[in-house]
Motif scaffolding. Structure first.
Motif, PDB file in Angstrom:
ATOM      1  N   VAL A 180      10.311  32.111  45.507  1.00 42.50           N
ATOM      2  CA  VAL A 180       9.499  33.310  45.276  1.00 42.50           C
ATOM      3  C   VAL A 180       9.615  33.747  43.814  1.00 42.50           C
ATOM      4  O   VAL A 180      10.641  33.510  43.171  1.00 42.50           O
ATOM      5  N   ASN A 181       8.563  34.390  43.299  1.00 41.81           N
ATOM      6  CA  ASN A 181       8.713  35.013  41.981  1.00 41.81           C
ATOM      7  C   ASN A 181       9.347  36.391  42.192  1.00 41.81           C
ATOM      8  O   ASN A 181       9.623  36.797  43.322  1.00 41.81           O
ATOM      9  N   GLU A 182       9.556  37.120  41.093  1.00 38.94           N
ATOM     10  CA  GLU A 182      10.287  38.389  41.203  1.00 38.94           C
ATOM     11  C   GLU A 182       9.602  39.386  42.122  1.00 38.94           C
ATOM     12  O   GLU A 182      10.241  40.069  42.924  1.00 38.94           O
ATOM     13  N   ILE A 211      14.581  32.246  43.008  1.00 33.92           N
ATOM     14  CA  ILE A 211      13.713  33.284  42.434  1.00 33.92           C
ATOM     15  C   ILE A 211      13.329  32.879  41.015  1.00 33.92           C
ATOM     16  O   ILE A 211      14.206  32.643  40.180  1.00 33.92           O
ATOM     17  N   THR A 212      12.019  32.757  40.772  1.00 32.72           N
ATOM     18  CA  THR A 212      11.568  32.461  39.414  1.00 32.72           C
ATOM     19  C   THR A 212      11.346  33.785  38.691  1.00 32.72           C
ATOM     20  O   THR A 212      10.864  34.752  39.274  1.00 32.72           O
ATOM     21  N   LEU A 213      11.743  33.808  37.410  1.00 29.73           N
ATOM     22  CA  LEU A 213      11.766  35.060  36.653  1.00 29.73           C
ATOM     23  C   LEU A 213      10.879  34.974  35.411  1.00 29.73           C
ATOM     24  O   LEU A 213      11.175  35.593  34.386  1.00 29.73           O
ATOM     25  N   GLY A 214       9.797  34.190  35.497  1.00 31.28           N
ATOM     26  CA  GLY A 214       8.889  34.053  34.357  1.00 31.28           C
ATOM     27  C   GLY A 214       9.642  33.525  33.142  1.00 31.28           C
ATOM     28  O   GLY A 214      10.500  32.641  33.263  1.00 31.28           O
ATOM     29  N   ALA A 215       9.366  34.125  31.964  1.00 31.72           N
ATOM     30  CA  ALA A 215      10.002  33.676  30.719  1.00 31.72           C
ATOM     31  C   ALA A 215      11.514  33.893  30.738  1.00 31.72           C
ATOM     32  O   ALA A 215      12.240  33.339  29.903  1.00 31.72           O
ATOM     33  N   ALA A 216      11.995  34.694  31.708  1.00 25.30           N
ATOM     34  CA  ALA A 216      13.440  34.972  31.778  1.00 25.30           C
ATOM     35  C   ALA A 216      14.214  33.920  32.573  1.00 25.30           C
ATOM     36  O   ALA A 216      15.437  34.022  32.706  1.00 25.30           O
ATOM     37  N   GLY A 217      13.533  32.903  33.125  1.00 27.31           N
ATOM     38  CA  GLY A 217      14.272  31.813  33.762  1.00 27.31           C
ATOM     39  C   GLY A 217      14.189  31.802  35.272  1.00 27.31           C
ATOM     40  O   GLY A 217      13.161  32.168  35.845  1.00 27.31           O
ATOM     41  N   SER A 218      15.284  31.425  35.918  1.00 26.78           N
ATOM     42  CA  SER A 218      15.276  31.305  37.375  1.00 26.78           C
ATOM     43  C   SER A 218      16.691  31.421  37.931  1.00 26.78           C
ATOM     44  O   SER A 218      17.673  31.208  37.213  1.00 26.78           O
ATOM     45  N   ALA A 232      14.882  30.185  30.784  1.00 24.20           N
ATOM     46  CA  ALA A 232      13.753  29.265  30.575  1.00 24.20           C
ATOM     47  C   ALA A 232      13.774  28.839  29.109  1.00 24.20           C
ATOM     48  O   ALA A 232      14.253  29.578  28.254  1.00 24.20           O
ATOM     49  N   PRO A 233      13.272  27.634  28.803  1.00 25.88           N
ATOM     50  CA  PRO A 233      13.166  27.247  27.393  1.00 25.88           C
ATOM     51  C   PRO A 233      12.271  28.245  26.646  1.00 25.88           C
ATOM     52  O   PRO A 233      11.316  28.771  27.222  1.00 25.88           O
ATOM     53  N   HIS A 234      12.584  28.528  25.364  1.00 28.50           N
ATOM     54  CA  HIS A 234      11.738  29.418  24.554  1.00 28.50           C
ATOM     55  C   HIS A 234      10.503  28.662  24.106  1.00 28.50           C
ATOM     56  O   HIS A 234      10.614  27.717  23.334  1.00 28.50           O
ATOM     57  N   VAL A 235       9.355  29.049  24.617  1.00 31.39           N
ATOM     58  CA  VAL A 235       8.112  28.384  24.228  1.00 31.39           C
ATOM     59  C   VAL A 235       7.033  29.453  24.054  1.00 31.39           C
ATOM     60  O   VAL A 235       7.213  30.602  24.485  1.00 31.39           O
ATOM     61  N   THR A 236       5.923  29.087  23.423  1.00 31.67           N
ATOM     62  CA  THR A 236       4.794  30.008  23.323  1.00 31.67           C
ATOM     63  C   THR A 236       3.836  29.718  24.467  1.00 31.67           C
ATOM     64  O   THR A 236       3.220  28.654  24.511  1.00 31.67           O
ATOM     65  N   ALA A 237       3.758  30.661  25.406  1.00 32.20           N
ATOM     66  CA  ALA A 237       2.902  30.454  26.581  1.00 32.20           C
ATOM     67  C   ALA A 237       1.454  30.759  26.215  1.00 32.20           C
ATOM     68  O   ALA A 237       1.172  31.799  25.612  1.00 32.20           O
ATOM     69  N   VAL A 238       0.529  29.872  26.571  1.00 36.42           N
ATOM     70  CA  VAL A 238      -0.895  30.166  26.362  1.00 36.42           C
ATOM     71  C   VAL A 238      -1.602  30.405  27.694  1.00 36.42           C
ATOM     72  O   VAL A 238      -2.654  31.040  27.729  1.00 36.42           O
ATOM     73  N   ALA A 243       2.291  28.056  36.771  1.00 36.33           N
ATOM     74  CA  ALA A 243       3.691  27.877  36.350  1.00 36.33           C
ATOM     75  C   ALA A 243       4.597  27.757  37.581  1.00 36.33           C
ATOM     76  O   ALA A 243       5.445  26.863  37.673  1.00 36.33           O
ATOM     77  N   GLY A 244       4.380  28.661  38.548  1.00 32.09           N
ATOM     78  CA  GLY A 244       5.190  28.639  39.765  1.00 32.09           C
ATOM     79  C   GLY A 244       4.968  27.369  40.577  1.00 32.09           C
ATOM     80  O   GLY A 244       5.908  26.831  41.174  1.00 32.09           O
ATOM     81  N   ASP A 245       3.727  26.882  40.604  1.00 35.78           N
ATOM     82  CA  ASP A 245       3.436  25.643  41.348  1.00 35.78           C
ATOM     83  C   ASP A 245       4.133  24.447  40.686  1.00 35.78           C
ATOM     84  O   ASP A 245       4.693  23.589  41.371  1.00 35.78           O
ATOM     85  N   ALA A 271       9.696  21.401  33.210  1.00 36.28           N
ATOM     86  CA  ALA A 271       8.332  21.074  33.637  1.00 36.28           C
ATOM     87  C   ALA A 271       7.434  22.311  33.519  1.00 36.28           C
ATOM     88  O   ALA A 271       6.328  22.247  32.967  1.00 36.28           O
ATOM     89  N   ALA A 272       7.918  23.464  34.015  1.00 37.95           N
ATOM     90  CA  ALA A 272       7.092  24.687  33.990  1.00 37.95           C
ATOM     91  C   ALA A 272       6.864  25.157  32.550  1.00 37.95           C
ATOM     92  O   ALA A 272       5.783  25.650  32.216  1.00 37.95           O
ATOM     93  N   ALA A 273       7.863  25.006  31.682  1.00 39.65           N
ATOM     94  CA  ALA A 273       7.702  25.424  30.274  1.00 39.65           C
ATOM     95  C   ALA A 273       6.642  24.571  29.581  1.00 39.65           C
ATOM     96  O   ALA A 273       5.896  25.066  28.731  1.00 39.65           O
TER      97      ALA A 273
HETATM   98  P1  ADP Z   1       4.614  32.595  39.149  1.00 38.53           P
HETATM   99  O1  ADP Z   1       3.747  31.790  38.236  1.00 38.53           O
HETATM  100  O2  ADP Z   1       4.655  32.042  40.538  1.00 38.53           O
HETATM  101  O3  ADP Z   1       4.372  34.068  39.123  1.00 38.53           O
HETATM  102  P2  ADP Z   1       6.863  32.799  37.288  1.00 38.53           P
HETATM  103  O4  ADP Z   1       6.019  33.640  36.405  1.00 38.53           O
HETATM  104  O5  ADP Z   1       8.209  33.300  37.655  1.00 38.53           O
HETATM  105  O6  ADP Z   1       6.120  32.389  38.644  1.00 38.53           O
HETATM  106  O7  ADP Z   1       7.022  31.379  36.558  1.00 38.53           O
HETATM  107  C1  ADP Z   1       7.605  30.277  37.212  1.00 38.53           C
HETATM  108  C2  ADP Z   1       8.524  29.554  36.257  1.00 38.53           C
HETATM  109  O8  ADP Z   1       7.748  29.064  35.159  1.00 38.53           O
HETATM  110  C3  ADP Z   1       9.609  30.423  35.605  1.00 38.53           C
HETATM  111  O9  ADP Z   1      10.788  30.480  36.398  1.00 38.53           O
HETATM  112  C4  ADP Z   1       9.871  29.668  34.300  1.00 38.53           C
HETATM  113  O10 ADP Z   1      10.754  28.583  34.512  1.00 38.53           O
HETATM  114  C5  ADP Z   1       8.478  29.130  33.965  1.00 38.53           C
HETATM  115  N1  ADP Z   1       7.802  30.043  33.025  1.00 38.53           N
HETATM  116  C6  ADP Z   1       6.888  31.001  33.316  1.00 38.53           C
HETATM  117  N2  ADP Z   1       6.507  31.660  32.203  1.00 38.53           N
HETATM  118  C7  ADP Z   1       7.192  31.106  31.174  1.00 38.53           C
HETATM  119  C8  ADP Z   1       7.263  31.339  29.756  1.00 38.53           C
HETATM  120  N3  ADP Z   1       6.529  32.298  29.168  1.00 38.53           N
HETATM  121  N4  ADP Z   1       8.105  30.562  29.023  1.00 38.53           N
HETATM  122  C9  ADP Z   1       8.846  29.584  29.598  1.00 38.53           C
HETATM  123  N5  ADP Z   1       8.824  29.317  30.918  1.00 38.53           N
HETATM  124  C10 ADP Z   1       8.023  30.064  31.701  1.00 38.53           C
END
Ligand code: ADP
Length: 296
Positions: A180-182, A211-218, A232-238, A243-245, A271-273
């Motif tokens: 699940v995401n947050e 629990i996936t935490l977006g840019a904050a990791g998991s 999570a790796p530091h990257v520039t998201a476009v 990402a969750g899939d 992979a998600a980064a």
């Molecule tokens: P969902 O897309 O389901 O809402 P998240 O936003 O938590 O889920 O993203 C899923 C995973 O994708 C995160 O745990 C992280 O590993 C990766 N991710 C998402 N956004 C970023 C980001 N800005 N930079 C790096 N990794 C990211």
């Protein structure tokens, strides 16, 4: 060691607009693109590109979109021989994206909505898997039945509870891992708090939660062990669509490969980064060579 992904496949029709129209308004655009999508198909592509043998179970329509979806999945390396082709239309998602990247989405269930029962042949495919990975874009009765078949055969059951739906008890009791995401984590737990606190509540009803935490990791928490949290790796998201899939599919692949917990999280995060650095859903899902390179 194989993964069966049971879920939705949608034709994604993406319409780019200056701004999303208000009710009663007409907006013109000529920027439209079509591609493979649906959470089930996205996750199956992510598993297959991560290098694990993958079988997709679901339904597409007897239309051009259905053919395109099957070709897209097979092209990524997934076995689609048991996918149903039903009369009528494939699932379709109309995605409007404005200049700021905000979106509004309409999903027509189509063939996915008709995937309401499992045949004995489909049940056998589930029984032969090592991991069964599912989401909530096909009817919950089917997800519940598949989890029960898998559990009885000793198959590890992973559920990405998205789009969020309340989990009935007869589904919860057959899950090994809830992904699940947050936002979905807080809904599942029925409480807010730090990810660790929320995970502890969820562990009251399932043996494992990721629990996936977006840019904050998991964060991965399993009963009886210390939770594992990584950045999570530091990257520039476009574009964070899918990402969750990508994360869920790569995590399932890393699991059947037998990687330890922290390595599974690192693999899925890499992979998600990569996925968030490119536009699109399926097109942005990286293959094994790119994931390995990112991990070096
Ligand atoms: P969902 O897309 O389901 O809402 P998240 O936003 O938590 O889920 O993203 C899923 C995973 O994708 C995160 O745990 C992280 O590993 C990766 N991710 C998402 N956004 C970023 C980001 N800005 N930079 C790096 N990794 C990211």
């Amino acid at each position: 060691m194989s993964v069966v992904v049971l879920g939705s496949a949608n034709l994604d029709v993406v319409i780019a607009l200056q701004r999303i129209p208000s009710p009663g308004e007409t907006v013109l655009t000529d920027t439209i693109s079509r591609g493979c999508g649906g959470k089930g198909a996205n996750q199956a592509v992510a598993v297959a590109r991560s290098g694990a043998p993958t079988t997709f179970l679901g339904a597409v329509g007897n239309d051009d979109a259905g053919r395109m979806l099957l070709d897209g999945l097979a092209g990524a390396g997934a076995d689609v021989s048991a996918v149903r082709r039903t009369d009528g239309s494939s699932g379709t998602a109309y995605v409007m994206v404005d200049a700021q990247g905000e979106n509004a989405i309409v999903v027509i269930g189509g063939a996915n909505a008709g995937y309401t029962d499992l045949t004995e042949a489909e049940a056998d495919i589930i029984r032969r898997a090592d991991v069964l990975l599912m989401q909530f874009e096909v009817p919950i009765e089917t997800v519940t039945a598949a989890a029960s078949i898998a559990r009885a055969a000793g198959v590890q059951v992973m559920l990405n509870a998205a789009p969020y739906a309340e989990l009935p008890a007869d589904l919860l009791e057959n899950l090994d891992l809830l992904i699940v995401n947050e936002h979905e984590a807080a809904l599942s737990a029925g409480t807010q708090g730090t990810p660790e606190e929320v995970a502890t509540v969820i562990l009251g009803s399932v043996p494992g939660v990721l629990i996936t935490l977006g840019a904050a990791g998991s964060l991965l928490a399993t009963r009886g062990t210390e939770p594992v949290r990584i950045n999570a790796p530091h990257v520039t998201a476009v574009d964070t669509t899918g990402a969750g899939d990508t994360f869920s599919g790569a995590y399932a692949a890393a699991t059947v490969e037998g990687l330890p917990a922290v390595e599974r999280l690192r693999f899925a995060s890499a992979a998600a980064a990569l996925a968030v650095q490119e536009r699109g859903a399926v097109d942005a899902i990286p293959d094994r060579a790119r994931i390995d390179e990112a991990l070096r």
